[in-house]
Scaffold this motif. Structure first.
Motif, PDB file in Angstrom:
ATOM      1  N   VAL A   1      54.692  55.930  33.124  1.00  0.00           N
ATOM      2  CA  VAL A   1      53.390  56.029  32.463  1.00  0.00           C
ATOM      3  C   VAL A   1      53.490  55.629  30.995  1.00  0.00           C
ATOM      4  O   VAL A   1      52.569  55.021  30.442  1.00  0.00           O
ATOM      5  N   THR A   2      54.617  55.952  30.364  1.00  0.00           N
ATOM      6  CA  THR A   2      54.786  55.609  28.950  1.00  0.00           C
ATOM      7  C   THR A   2      54.744  54.099  28.749  1.00  0.00           C
ATOM      8  O   THR A   2      54.063  53.591  27.853  1.00  0.00           O
ATOM      9  N   ALA A   3      55.475  53.362  29.582  1.00  0.00           N
ATOM     10  CA  ALA A   3      55.472  51.907  29.469  1.00  0.00           C
ATOM     11  C   ALA A   3      54.100  51.332  29.800  1.00  0.00           C
ATOM     12  O   ALA A   3      53.630  50.399  29.142  1.00  0.00           O
ATOM     13  N   GLN A   4      53.446  51.896  30.808  1.00  0.00           N
ATOM     14  CA  GLN A   4      52.109  51.422  31.163  1.00  0.00           C
ATOM     15  C   GLN A   4      51.122  51.667  30.029  1.00  0.00           C
ATOM     16  O   GLN A   4      50.276  50.826  29.736  1.00  0.00           O
ATOM     17  N   GLN A   5      51.220  52.840  29.386  1.00  0.00           N
ATOM     18  CA  GLN A   5      50.317  53.140  28.272  1.00  0.00           C
ATOM     19  C   GLN A   5      50.577  52.218  27.100  1.00  0.00           C
ATOM     20  O   GLN A   5      49.640  51.755  26.438  1.00  0.00           O
ATOM     21  N   SER A   6      51.844  51.912  26.836  1.00  0.00           N
ATOM     22  CA  SER A   6      52.166  50.995  25.744  1.00  0.00           C
ATOM     23  C   SER A   6      51.604  49.604  26.019  1.00  0.00           C
ATOM     24  O   SER A   6      51.033  48.959  25.125  1.00  0.00           O
ATOM     25  N   ASP A   7      51.748  49.131  27.256  1.00  0.00           N
ATOM     26  CA  ASP A   7      51.186  47.820  27.606  1.00  0.00           C
ATOM     27  C   ASP A   7      49.660  47.838  27.487  1.00  0.00           C
ATOM     28  O   ASP A   7      49.056  46.863  27.027  1.00  0.00           O
ATOM     29  N   ALA A   8      49.047  48.945  27.911  1.00  0.00           N
ATOM     30  CA  ALA A   8      47.587  49.047  27.822  1.00  0.00           C
ATOM     31  C   ALA A   8      47.132  49.028  26.372  1.00  0.00           C
ATOM     32  O   ALA A   8      46.111  48.405  26.037  1.00  0.00           O
ATOM     33  N   PHE A   9      47.873  49.714  25.479  1.00  0.00           N
ATOM     34  CA  PHE A   9      47.524  49.704  24.058  1.00  0.00           C
ATOM     35  C   PHE A   9      47.582  48.280  23.495  1.00  0.00           C
ATOM     36  O   PHE A   9      46.708  47.866  22.718  1.00  0.00           O
ATOM     37  N   GLN A  10      48.607  47.526  23.864  1.00  0.00           N
ATOM     38  CA  GLN A  10      48.737  46.162  23.368  1.00  0.00           C
ATOM     39  C   GLN A  10      47.588  45.288  23.865  1.00  0.00           C
ATOM     40  O   GLN A  10      47.000  44.520  23.094  1.00  0.00           O
ATOM     41  N   GLN A  11      47.249  45.400  25.136  1.00  0.00           N
ATOM     42  CA  GLN A  11      46.171  44.594  25.696  1.00  0.00           C
ATOM     43  C   GLN A  11      44.824  44.969  25.078  1.00  0.00           C
ATOM     44  O   GLN A  11      44.013  44.096  24.747  1.00  0.00           O
ATOM     45  N   LEU A  12      44.587  46.280  24.910  1.00  0.00           N
ATOM     46  CA  LEU A  12      43.327  46.712  24.314  1.00  0.00           C
ATOM     47  C   LEU A  12      43.260  46.346  22.829  1.00  0.00           C
ATOM     48  O   LEU A  12      42.177  46.090  22.298  1.00  0.00           O
ATOM     49  N   GLY A  13      44.415  46.331  22.154  1.00  0.00           N
ATOM     50  CA  GLY A  13      44.432  45.891  20.760  1.00  0.00           C
ATOM     51  C   GLY A  13      43.999  44.432  20.632  1.00  0.00           C
ATOM     52  O   GLY A  13      43.219  44.080  19.741  1.00  0.00           O
ATOM     53  N   LEU A  14      44.498  43.593  21.532  1.00  0.00           N
ATOM     54  CA  LEU A  14      44.058  42.192  21.538  1.00  0.00           C
ATOM     55  C   LEU A  14      42.571  42.092  21.869  1.00  0.00           C
ATOM     56  O   LEU A  14      41.855  41.259  21.308  1.00  0.00           O
ATOM     57  N   ALA A  15      42.112  42.957  22.788  1.00  0.00           N
ATOM     58  CA  ALA A  15      40.684  42.957  23.130  1.00  0.00           C
ATOM     59  C   ALA A  15      39.834  43.360  21.927  1.00  0.00           C
ATOM     60  O   ALA A  15      38.736  42.817  21.720  1.00  0.00           O
TER      61      ALA A  15
ATOM     62  N   LEU B   1      40.551  42.851  18.715  1.00  0.00           N
ATOM     63  CA  LEU B   1      40.502  41.710  17.802  1.00  0.00           C
ATOM     64  C   LEU B   1      39.565  40.627  18.325  1.00  0.00           C
ATOM     65  O   LEU B   1      38.784  40.037  17.561  1.00  0.00           O
ATOM     66  N   ALA B   2      39.635  40.373  19.633  1.00  0.00           N
ATOM     67  CA  ALA B   2      38.751  39.364  20.223  1.00  0.00           C
ATOM     68  C   ALA B   2      37.290  39.778  20.113  1.00  0.00           C
ATOM     69  O   ALA B   2      36.414  38.949  19.825  1.00  0.00           O
ATOM     70  N   ALA B   3      37.014  41.079  20.315  1.00  0.00           N
ATOM     71  CA  ALA B   3      35.637  41.565  20.222  1.00  0.00           C
ATOM     72  C   ALA B   3      35.099  41.411  18.802  1.00  0.00           C
ATOM     73  O   ALA B   3      33.946  40.998  18.603  1.00  0.00           O
ATOM     74  N   ILE B   4      35.921  41.738  17.802  1.00  0.00           N
ATOM     75  CA  ILE B   4      35.483  41.592  16.403  1.00  0.00           C
ATOM     76  C   ILE B   4      35.192  40.127  16.089  1.00  0.00           C
ATOM     77  O   ILE B   4      34.192  39.795  15.441  1.00  0.00           O
ATOM     78  N   LEU B   5      36.060  39.241  16.564  1.00  0.00           N
ATOM     79  CA  LEU B   5      35.858  37.807  16.308  1.00  0.00           C
ATOM     80  C   LEU B   5      34.578  37.302  16.974  1.00  0.00           C
ATOM     81  O   LEU B   5      33.811  36.541  16.373  1.00  0.00           O
ATOM     82  N   ILE B   6      34.337  37.738  18.209  1.00  0.00           N
ATOM     83  CA  ILE B   6      33.131  37.304  18.924  1.00  0.00           C
ATOM     84  C   ILE B   6      31.877  37.830  18.227  1.00  0.00           C
ATOM     85  O   ILE B   6      30.890  37.092  18.041  1.00  0.00           O
ATOM     86  N   VAL B   7      31.895  39.110  17.844  1.00  0.00           N
ATOM     87  CA  VAL B   7      30.735  39.691  17.154  1.00  0.00           C
ATOM     88  C   VAL B   7      30.475  38.960  15.839  1.00  0.00           C
ATOM     89  O   VAL B   7      29.319  38.654  15.490  1.00  0.00           O
ATOM     90  N   TYR B   8      31.530  38.663  15.101  1.00  0.00           N
ATOM     91  CA  TYR B   8      31.356  37.957  13.830  1.00  0.00           C
ATOM     92  C   TYR B   8      30.775  36.562  14.060  1.00  0.00           C
ATOM     93  O   TYR B   8      29.880  36.116  13.316  1.00  0.00           O
ATOM     94  N   THR B   9      31.261  35.863  15.090  1.00  0.00           N
ATOM     95  CA  THR B   9      30.752  34.521  15.376  1.00  0.00           C
ATOM     96  C   THR B   9      29.269  34.561  15.730  1.00  0.00           C
ATOM     97  O   THR B   9      28.481  33.715  15.267  1.00  0.00           O
TER      98      THR B   9
END
Length: 294
Positions: free
Chosen positions: A108-122, A124-132
């Motif tokens: 679960v620890t590794a899965q949570q870490s991977d989820a944090f990384q993926q959601l972190g990218l999401a 950043l992508a959401a902020i960029l899309i909203v700004y555009t």
């Protein structure tokens, strides 16, 4: 059952080990010691070729990418997986492991870490899309930046409320922050758009901000309060067994809405007046110099 013979066969560069079952295989240590091995010098008992002893061994052997591995499972007595993982990692770092042995957290620890990384990218992508989208809507690079100031304020309120409630940070909390990016800029967009409409009608920056903020005060408060009260049942844990997901998400959204609403009504008008007022004064000075030169 001890195999009677073990052979290796090489096929296309790949070595295959072949096991042949022996129906008369030894079943005790004594029989194993007397087991006859064919050699070039003739049949010899196994004790003449090797030391036979009974030792404890693993019930199964697992490998990962050709490396032998062992798994130790831990079930924490708390819902705070992050804190439990940090404590386990601290204990692992303090271990004096033999050469060639490494230890790392999985499950679960590794899965949570991977989820944090993926959601972190999401995020950043959401902020960029909203700004555009806001750049295309307002036809300005500066005003969308003013609106995006609400995002860190919303994140601050969300984290503070979660710390106050004692709910640990998890994947559901990050999802709540992802939702806040779209939620918190809505009221700010409505306010800035109305202020721009007043400026297009000929009002100055200060007058446009005062009129726009007074007209949008009630709608902004009503929408924020409606969302907050709608999420209260989830925040207090009335959702039953799904509370481990819905409760952190609701708390994050409520905290973010509270702080972002204060920002929309107080900080955003001040920043707008500061930035756009300076631009208006520069344009007024240029117009005055041009008129004087003419």
């Amino acid at each position: 059952m001890l195999p009677a013979s073990i052979g290796s066969v090489e096929i296309d560069g790949t070595t295959l080990r072949v096991y042949i079952d022996n129906p008369d295989a030894p079943t005790s240590v004594r029989e194993l010691e007397d087991f006859v091995i064919p050699t070039l010098a003739g049949p010899q008992p196994l004790t003449a070729l090797a030391t036979v002893e009974e030792v404890d061994g693993p019930a199964s052997i697992s490998t990962q990418r050709g490396v032998r591995t062992a798994t130790v499972s831990i079930t924490p007595d708390t819902a705070d997986i992050g804190t439990a993982s940090a404590e386990v990692q601290t204990e692992l770092d303090a271990l004096d492991l033999p050469d060639g042995v490494t230890a790392e957290l999985g499950g679960v620890t590794a899965q949570q870490s991977d989820a944090f990384q993926q959601l972190g990218l999401a995020l950043l992508a959401a902020i960029l899309i909203v700004y555009t989208v806001m750049v295309a809507t307002f036809r300005s690079l500066r005003q969308p930046l003013l609106l995006l100031v609400s995002v860190p304020f919303a994140a601050t309120g969300a984290i503070l409320l979660q710390l106050a409630s004692g709910i640990p940070l998890g994947v559901a909390s990050i999802i709540g922050l992802l939702m806040l990016i779209g939620i918190v800029v809505t009221n700010a967009i409505v306010l800035v758009d109305l202020v721009n409409q007043y400026r297009d009608r000929g009002l100055g920056v200060v007058d446009a901000v005062v009129h726009g903020a007074s007209r949008r005060l009630r709608p902004i408060l009503m929408t924020a309060l409606a969302t907050i009260f709608a999420l209260l049942p989830m925040a207090v844990g009335l959702t039953g067994h799904s509370g481990f997901i819905s409760q952190p998400l609701a708390i994050v959204v409520i905290g973010g809405l509270i702080s972002s609403t204060v920002l929309t009504l107080v900080v955003l008008p001040s920043l707008y007046t500061l930035v756009e007022g300076a631009r208006e004064r520069r344009e007024a000075r240029r117009a005055a110099r041009a008129a004087a030169a003419a």
